[in-house]
Write a protein that holds these residues in place. Structure first.
Motif, PDB file in Angstrom:
ATOM      1  N   VAL A 177       0.843  -1.201   0.000  1.00  0.00           N
ATOM      2  CA  VAL A 177       0.000   0.000   0.000  1.00  0.00           C
ATOM      3  C   VAL A 177       0.879   1.253   0.000  1.00  0.00           C
ATOM      4  N   ALA A 178       1.958   1.226   0.774  1.00  0.00           N
ATOM      5  CA  ALA A 178       2.871   2.376   0.816  1.00  0.00           C
ATOM      6  C   ALA A 178       3.529   2.588  -0.542  1.00  0.00           C
ATOM      7  N   GLY A 179       3.882   1.514  -1.251  1.00  0.00           N
ATOM      8  CA  GLY A 179       4.489   1.638  -2.574  1.00  0.00           C
ATOM      9  C   GLY A 179       3.556   2.295  -3.571  1.00  0.00           C
ATOM     10  N   VAL A 180       2.280   1.912  -3.544  1.00  0.00           N
ATOM     11  CA  VAL A 180       1.292   2.521  -4.434  1.00  0.00           C
ATOM     12  C   VAL A 180       1.117   3.997  -4.095  1.00  0.00           C
ATOM     13  N   ALA A 181       1.069   4.310  -2.816  1.00  0.00           N
ATOM     14  CA  ALA A 181       0.910   5.700  -2.391  1.00  0.00           C
ATOM     15  C   ALA A 181       2.115   6.538  -2.822  1.00  0.00           C
ATOM     16  N   LEU A 182       3.329   5.984  -2.701  1.00  0.00           N
ATOM     17  CA  LEU A 182       4.530   6.717  -3.129  1.00  0.00           C
ATOM     18  C   LEU A 182       4.516   6.962  -4.633  1.00  0.00           C
TER      19      LEU A 182
ATOM     20  N   LEU B 188      12.326   8.639  -5.777  1.00  0.00           N
ATOM     21  CA  LEU B 188      11.281   8.117  -4.905  1.00  0.00           C
ATOM     22  C   LEU B 188      10.114   9.084  -4.804  1.00  0.00           C
ATOM     23  N   THR B 189      10.387  10.388  -4.927  1.00  0.00           N
ATOM     24  CA  THR B 189       9.331  11.396  -4.750  1.00  0.00           C
ATOM     25  C   THR B 189       8.869  12.055  -6.042  1.00  0.00           C
ATOM     26  N   ALA B 190       9.466  11.697  -7.171  1.00  0.00           N
ATOM     27  CA  ALA B 190       9.072  12.298  -8.455  1.00  0.00           C
ATOM     28  C   ALA B 190       9.231  11.278  -9.576  1.00  0.00           C
ATOM     29  N   THR B 191       8.313  11.331 -10.509  1.00  0.00           N
ATOM     30  CA  THR B 191       8.411  10.509 -11.708  1.00  0.00           C
ATOM     31  C   THR B 191       9.253  11.263 -12.725  1.00  0.00           C
TER      32      THR B 191
END
Length: 158
Positions: A17-22, A75-78
């Protein structure tokens, strides 16, 4: 033993769930950064056309400098694989397009046509790479003597 199995399953569920949220947060962060940059470009272009006049020969042209941050994948931007501004002179606007690392394509409209390097041409401005990018805008006459916003390469001096 059952407690350990339940604890491991719970940990795996929380991490997924955390991975999807990130991932969703990274997409949103990239969109926010690029939309801010596009808004800054539009503001500078509109300011040039509304508040400046073409310079007489031999005088410096009105200019604006805009810094745009193009995110790299993290981790915080695509990451962004492509970012461009295409002029649509007949509609008196431009279309800013960008493609994310995952292939998602997005676009925003800019209320001024912005051409690349030559005021008599309709070339698209490509903004390559990631990090802070400097875009220089100048107000120059087109082939009819009408003012047009021109995006200049970083080393362009006139």
């Amino acid at each position: 033993m059952i407690r350990y199995v339940v604890a491991v399953l719970l940990a795996v569920a929380v991490l997924s769930v955390a991975g999807v949220a990130l991932e969703d947060g990274a997409d949103d962060n990239t969109d926010r950064q690029l939309q801010t940059g596009i808004s800054d470009i539009e503001g500078a272009a509109v300011d040039l056309t509304e508040n400046e006049e073409l310079s007489p020969a031999g005088h410096p042209d009105p200019r604006r400098v805009v810094e745009v941050t193009v995110p790299a994948g993290s981790l915080t931007a695509t990451g962004v694989t492509h970012f461009e501004i295409e002029p649509v002179r007949k509609a008196d606007m431009s279309i800013a397009r960008y493609v994310l690392d995952d292939g998602t394509r997005k676009q925003e409209f800019i209320d001024e046509p912005i051409v690349y390097h030559d005021p008599t041409d309709n070339r698209t401005t490509a903004i390559g790479g990631s990090g802070k990018r400097t875009l220089r805008l100048a107000l120059l006459p087109d082939e009819n003597g009408d003012p047009v916003v021109v995006a200049a390469p970083p080393d362009w001096e006139k």
